[in-house]
Scaffold this active site. Structure first.
Site: not given
Ligand code: PEP
Length: 249
Positions: A8-10, A95, A97, A165, A171, A210, A231-232
């Site tokens: 997930n590149w966001k 998600h 976010e 999650e 993150g 993470s 993610g990251g």
């Protein structure tokens, strides 16, 4: 069950960054067939680029969100049928976010997952407790309630993935312990089976929060973990591919 590793590149990267990453993933997938399904979810304006760059590679691409309606006056939103038209296989819904930053309720997320299903997409339904809820001993109750509210009647083993999650792990570098993940994933599997019957055994359960090149091997071997939402680390091709290769064969 074959694992799914989803990146997930966001809201990160420009076209040139994405092109470099697509090329790197394509090269790695060509060098050795990955042991799992690999999904890349770039920002919506880059999905057409993903389609062009990844077609024929065996890699999958998807959206980070969709609207609950198939079309209409919804400025800035993305329709599930358009994602399908762009060759997406999956779309992330719910998600944290989106739940937190955009006030999306379980009801909205269920409607979005239903829209994904109507479009022929697999919905990756995300859920997870906050740090406060965990500290209060309510993690299991919160995720069970989110699952009950966020899965539409159309959900089955083939069109739905559930991603656990924990918000405090996203993150932050604070990964949930394998024991915590095992507990919640076991609970989610039981809930899915009691709700969907046999189909509930086929729903993939991803862990997200993470996940990185160093911890993926252990997390991907926790019972009822069928992959990861990353993610990251998905922005770094080398790290992401290490996670892909850590999937059980
Ligand atoms: C995510 O955004 O879904 C996620 C898990 O992020 P990170 O891997 O950076 O914690």
């Amino acid at each position: 069950m074959r694992a799914l590793i989803a990146g997930n590149w966001k809201m990160n990267g420009l076209r040139a960054d994405a092109a470099e990453r697509f090329a790197a993933f394509r090269e790695r997938a060509a060098a050795a067939t990955p042991p799992c399904d690999v999904l890349i979810c770039p920002p919506a304006p880059l999905i057409a680029d993903a389609a062009a760059a990844l077609a024929g590679s065996g890699l999958l691409w998807g959206g980070q969100d969709c609207h609950a309606e198939d079309k209409g006056a919804f400025t800035g939103d993305v329709a599930a049928p358009l994602l399908a038209d762009l060759g997406c296989s999956h779309v992330i819904v719910g998600h944290s976010e989106r739940r937190g930053g955009h006030g999306e309720s379980d009801t909205v997320i269920s409607a979005k997952a239903a829209a994904a299903h109507r479009a022929g997409l697999v919905a990756i339904v995300c859920l997870g407790e906050s740090a406060e809820e965990r500290a209060q001993g309510r993690a299991a109750a919160v995720v069970a309630s989110q699952l009950a509210g966020s899965l539409p009647p159309s959900a089955d083993g083939a069109n739905t993935v559930v991603a656990y999650e924990p918000i405090w792990a996203i993150g932050t570098g604070n990964t949930a312990t394998p024991a915590d993940v095992a507990e919640i994933h076991g609970l989610l599997r039981d809930e899915l089976e009691s709700r969907l019957g046999e189909a509930g055994t086929a729903v993939r359960l991803l862990y997200g929060g993470s996940v990185n090149a160093a911890n993926a091997h252990e997390l991907l071997r926790v019972p009822h973990v069928n992959g990861a939402l990353v993610g990251g680390a998905s922005l770094k091709p080398g790290d992401f591919w290490t996670i892909v290769e850590a999937a059980p064969h």
